[in-house]
Write an enzyme that holds these catalytic residues in place. Structure first.
Site, PDB file in Angstrom:
ATOM      1  N   TYR A 110      44.861  44.753  56.366  1.00 10.05           N
ATOM      2  CA  TYR A 110      43.926  45.068  55.269  1.00 10.05           C
ATOM      3  C   TYR A 110      43.716  46.575  55.159  1.00 10.05           C
ATOM      4  O   TYR A 110      42.704  47.107  55.602  1.00 10.05           O
ATOM      5  CB  TYR A 110      42.597  44.334  55.567  1.00 10.05           C
ATOM      6  CG  TYR A 110      41.578  44.309  54.443  1.00 10.05           C
ATOM      7  CD1 TYR A 110      41.914  43.832  53.180  1.00 10.05           C
ATOM      8  CD2 TYR A 110      40.270  44.727  54.649  1.00 10.05           C
ATOM      9  CE1 TYR A 110      40.969  43.778  52.166  1.00 10.05           C
ATOM     10  CE2 TYR A 110      39.313  44.679  53.643  1.00 10.05           C
ATOM     11  CZ  TYR A 110      39.676  44.204  52.399  1.00 10.05           C
ATOM     12  OH  TYR A 110      38.739  44.150  51.397  1.00 10.05           O
ATOM     13  N   ARG A 115      42.350  50.111  48.156  1.00  4.67           N
ATOM     14  CA  ARG A 115      41.932  48.764  48.568  1.00  4.67           C
ATOM     15  C   ARG A 115      40.691  48.313  47.789  1.00  4.67           C
ATOM     16  O   ARG A 115      39.851  49.140  47.458  1.00  4.67           O
ATOM     17  CB  ARG A 115      41.616  48.778  50.073  1.00  4.67           C
ATOM     18  CG  ARG A 115      41.379  47.387  50.632  1.00  4.67           C
ATOM     19  CD  ARG A 115      41.202  47.432  52.130  1.00  4.67           C
ATOM     20  NE  ARG A 115      39.923  48.014  52.504  1.00  4.67           N
ATOM     21  CZ  ARG A 115      39.643  48.452  53.741  1.00  4.67           C
ATOM     22  NH1 ARG A 115      40.547  48.404  54.700  1.00  4.67           N
ATOM     23  NH2 ARG A 115      38.459  48.953  54.007  1.00  4.67           N
ATOM     24  N   ASP A 116      40.585  47.013  47.575  1.00  2.24           N
ATOM     25  CA  ASP A 116      39.415  46.418  46.915  1.00  2.24           C
ATOM     26  C   ASP A 116      39.208  47.084  45.552  1.00  2.24           C
ATOM     27  O   ASP A 116      38.109  47.479  45.191  1.00  2.24           O
ATOM     28  CB  ASP A 116      38.174  46.597  47.812  1.00  2.24           C
ATOM     29  CG  ASP A 116      37.079  45.578  47.508  1.00  2.24           C
ATOM     30  OD1 ASP A 116      37.386  44.537  46.873  1.00  2.24           O
ATOM     31  OD2 ASP A 116      35.927  45.813  47.891  1.00  2.24           O
ATOM     32  N   ASP A 162      42.577  39.559  48.639  1.00  2.00           N
ATOM     33  CA  ASP A 162      42.152  40.069  47.311  1.00  2.00           C
ATOM     34  C   ASP A 162      43.215  40.852  46.545  1.00  2.00           C
ATOM     35  O   ASP A 162      43.101  40.993  45.340  1.00  2.00           O
ATOM     36  CB  ASP A 162      40.930  41.016  47.393  1.00  2.00           C
ATOM     37  CG  ASP A 162      39.669  40.320  47.825  1.00  2.00           C
ATOM     38  OD1 ASP A 162      39.647  39.078  47.828  1.00  2.00           O
ATOM     39  OD2 ASP A 162      38.714  41.027  48.161  1.00  2.00           O
ATOM     40  N   ASP A 339      29.059  41.865  54.012  1.00  2.00           N
ATOM     41  CA  ASP A 339      30.048  42.018  52.939  1.00  2.00           C
ATOM     42  C   ASP A 339      29.900  43.347  52.214  1.00  2.00           C
ATOM     43  O   ASP A 339      30.804  43.742  51.460  1.00  2.00           O
ATOM     44  CB  ASP A 339      29.871  40.914  51.892  1.00  2.00           C
ATOM     45  CG  ASP A 339      30.197  39.553  52.441  1.00  2.00           C
ATOM     46  OD1 ASP A 339      31.221  39.421  53.127  1.00  2.00           O
ATOM     47  OD2 ASP A 339      29.416  38.609  52.189  1.00  2.00           O
TER      48      ASP A 339
HETATM   49  C1  LIG Z   1      40.825  36.622  49.243  1.00  2.00           C
HETATM   50  C2  LIG Z   1      39.715  36.231  48.362  1.00  2.00           C
HETATM   51  O1  LIG Z   1      39.876  35.710  47.283  1.00  2.00           O
HETATM   52  N1  LIG Z   1      38.562  36.489  48.808  1.00  2.00           N
HETATM   53  C3  LIG Z   1      37.439  36.188  48.012  1.00  2.00           C
HETATM   54  C4  LIG Z   1      36.812  34.967  48.545  1.00  2.00           C
HETATM   55  O2  LIG Z   1      35.695  34.739  47.801  1.00  2.00           O
HETATM   56  C5  LIG Z   1      34.723  35.754  47.853  1.00  2.00           C
HETATM   57  C6  LIG Z   1      33.509  35.266  47.139  1.00  2.00           C
HETATM   58  O3  LIG Z   1      33.796  34.808  45.859  1.00  2.00           O
HETATM   59  C7  LIG Z   1      35.291  37.010  47.239  1.00  2.00           C
HETATM   60  O4  LIG Z   1      34.361  38.066  47.345  1.00  2.00           O
HETATM   61  C8  LIG Z   1      36.514  37.375  47.990  1.00  2.00           C
HETATM   62  O5  LIG Z   1      37.102  38.452  47.341  1.00  2.00           O
END
Ligand SMILES: CC(=O)N[C@H]1CO[C@H](CO)[C@@H](O)[C@@H]1O
Ligand SMILES: *[C@@H]1O[C@H](CO)[C@@H](O)[C@H](O)[C@H]1NC(C)=O
Ligand SMILES: *[C@@H]1O[C@H](CO)[C@@H](O)[C@H](O)[C@H]1NC(C)=O
Ligand SMILES: *[C@@H]1O[C@H](CO)[C@@H](O)[C@H](O)[C@H]1NC(C)=O
Ligand SMILES: *[C@@H]1O[C@H](CO)[C@@H](O)[C@H](O)[C@H]1NC(C)=O
Ligand SMILES: *[C@@H]1O[C@H](CO)[C@@H](O)[C@H](O)[C@H]1NC(C)=O
Length: 386
Positions: A110, A115-116, A162, A339
């Site tokens: 990660y 990222r993100d 993600d 988070d």
């Molecule tokens: C990998 C992924 O999709 N992670 C998501 C899982 O769900 C949470 C809550 O909806 C997201 O914040 C993450 O990005």
């Protein structure tokens, strides 16, 4: 006496010299093995318990201690974390020796540049603009070098939660559009370098509330196919879903927020993806994060993701999933780690983290968050047996 210690010394020498038997994964890497317990997580939890017992009477410390001894994934979310791989793999070999069973460790890869890219809370150390892809390749090379020291250890990796979800749905966000080429190149490189006989890879497939929508899942499978074709002959074992999420795995009592979806739980999502993957001749095994999906009906909207109030631990990590192409339930997100910060003046603030369905007073992503930990244990479903 002398004779015995000589024998003992010879035993020691020969066990040091004997080449370890390399691990070769065949089929489900989680089947018939133990799941690694991270001693650093055990410590985090016991620190938390000390604070708790000072603050208030709490009836669940025995349960919390059990949680501290549950397997969780190890997040390699910056380059400085990479040397810790040796620590974890050595400990996994000790755990294997103590239990007489092979022990599988799960790492989360990660650290992509940008990222993100569609949120603010988990931005990383590299950017596309500042040569991020080259730094990312160095990060992957260091991980590979660590893995190569322990061919006898069993390893699985979750690759970049993600990231591909953002490429499927969020290319309108400038930071994601800018990242598209580097995300693809970085993930292809990670698959090519990290796949080994003792290392099984799972590429992240987001979750049913994100890539489950009919057009999104078609787009996702096309993207997976494009990357896997470029990475070949290196390949993956399958896909991970719901990392850090709250969706139930299999339910009949659907959360109202999922009303218009034909993938309201992760099993239905996996069942919709599977034929698309099969038709594209792609791997179709899965792992699902069940660390926080014990409770439902806790979010205002399906997209809400930050330290959700009322959440509870879900199914324990296990290879007994009841579904032939679901390899394991895992605790990928570390229960008790935040988070994202709820402080609107903090540099990594994301508005999702101060909504009325998020816990207040939250620290930065990845930092320990006692209130969240307590809540997850109290609301665990199934409850934790002490
Ligand atoms: C990998 C992924 O999709 N992670 C998501 C899982 O769900 C949470 C809550 O909806 C997201 O914040 C993450 O990005
Ligand atoms: C899903 O849940 C239903 C009803 O609770 C049950 O009958 C079914 O066996 C479950 N399926 C799996 C794969 O766990
Ligand atoms: C199966 O894949 C082919 C391309 O290989 C595609 O044309 C077809 O639409 C796919 N079918 C389904 C049901 O996805
Ligand atoms: C929270 O994040 C989701 C994406 O997961 C987004 O749809 C939603 O608009 C965000 N909410 C706020 C208040 O930022
Ligand atoms: C919020 O963040 C700002 C900026 O980093 C900091 O000065 C302030 O002390 C923080 N507030 C709290 C309550 O932590
Ligand atoms: C929480 O906020 C949402 C809007 O984001 C609003 O619709 C809802 O009524 C609020 N709930 C409570 C309990 O204040």
């Amino acid at each position: 006496m002398k004779f015995l210690s000589l024998i003992a010394a010879c035993g020691l020498v020969s066990s040091v010299l004997a080449a370890p038997t390399p691990d070769v994964i065949k089929g489900n890497p989680f089947s018939g093995v133990n799941f690694y317990v991270n001693p650093l997580y055990t410590q985090e939890v016991s620190q938390s318990l000390k604070v708790l017992t000072q603050e208030k009477e709490w009836s669940l410390d025995a349960q919390a201690a059990v949680v501290g001894l549950t397997s969780t994934a190890v997040w390699l979310d910056s380059h400085v974390k990479v040397p810790s791989i040796s620590y974890h793999l050595e400990n996994s070999l000790v755990q294997a020796k103590l239990t007489g069973k092979k022990t599988v460790v799960t790492f989360v890869i990660y650290d992509l540049p940008n990222r993100d890219c569609s949120a603010g809370a988990s931005a990383g150390e590299y950017t596309v603009a500042d040569n991020g892809l080259e730094y990312y390749k160095e990060y992957i090379n260091s991980i590979k070098a660590e893995f190569n020291k322990y061919p006898e250890a069993r390893v699985t990796c979750i690759i970049e939660p993600d990231s591909l979800g953002n490429l499927v749905t969020n290319l309108a966000v400038p930071k994601c559009a800018e990242a598209e080429a580097d995300y693809k190149a970085g993930i292809i490189y990670a698959i090519q370098q990290l796949q080994q006989p003792n290392v099984a890879l799972y590429l992240d497939a987001a979750h049913g509330g994100w890539l489950g929508w009919p057009n999104n899942r078609i787009g996702a499978v096309q993207l997976f196919g494009e990357l896997l074709q470029a990475a070949a002959p290196a390949t993956i074992r399958g896909f991970s879903t719901n990392v850090s999420n709250y969706n139930k795995f299999n339910t009949t009592a659907f959360d109202p927020i999922t009303k218009y979806s034909d993938t309201p739980d992760e099993l239905l999502y996996i069942q919709k993806l599977t034929p698309l993957l099969q038709n594209a001749s792609l791997p179709y095994n899965f792992v699902t994060d069940t660390s926080r999906n014990g409770q439902q009906n806790i979010r205002n909207t399906w997209g809400d993701w930050c330290n959700i109030k009322g959440a509870g631990l879900g199914a324990r990590p296990s290879a007994n999933t009841g579904v032939s192409n679901v390899d394991a339930f895992l605790w990928v997100k570390t229960p008790g780690e935040s988070d994202g910060t709820s402080n609107s003046s903090a540099p990594l603030y994301d508005p999702n983290c101060s909504q009325n369905d998020s816990l207040p007073n939250a620290p930065n992503a990845g930092s320990w968050f006692n209130q969240q930990f307590i809540m997850l244990v109290e609301n665990a479903n199934p409850p934790i047996k002490a």
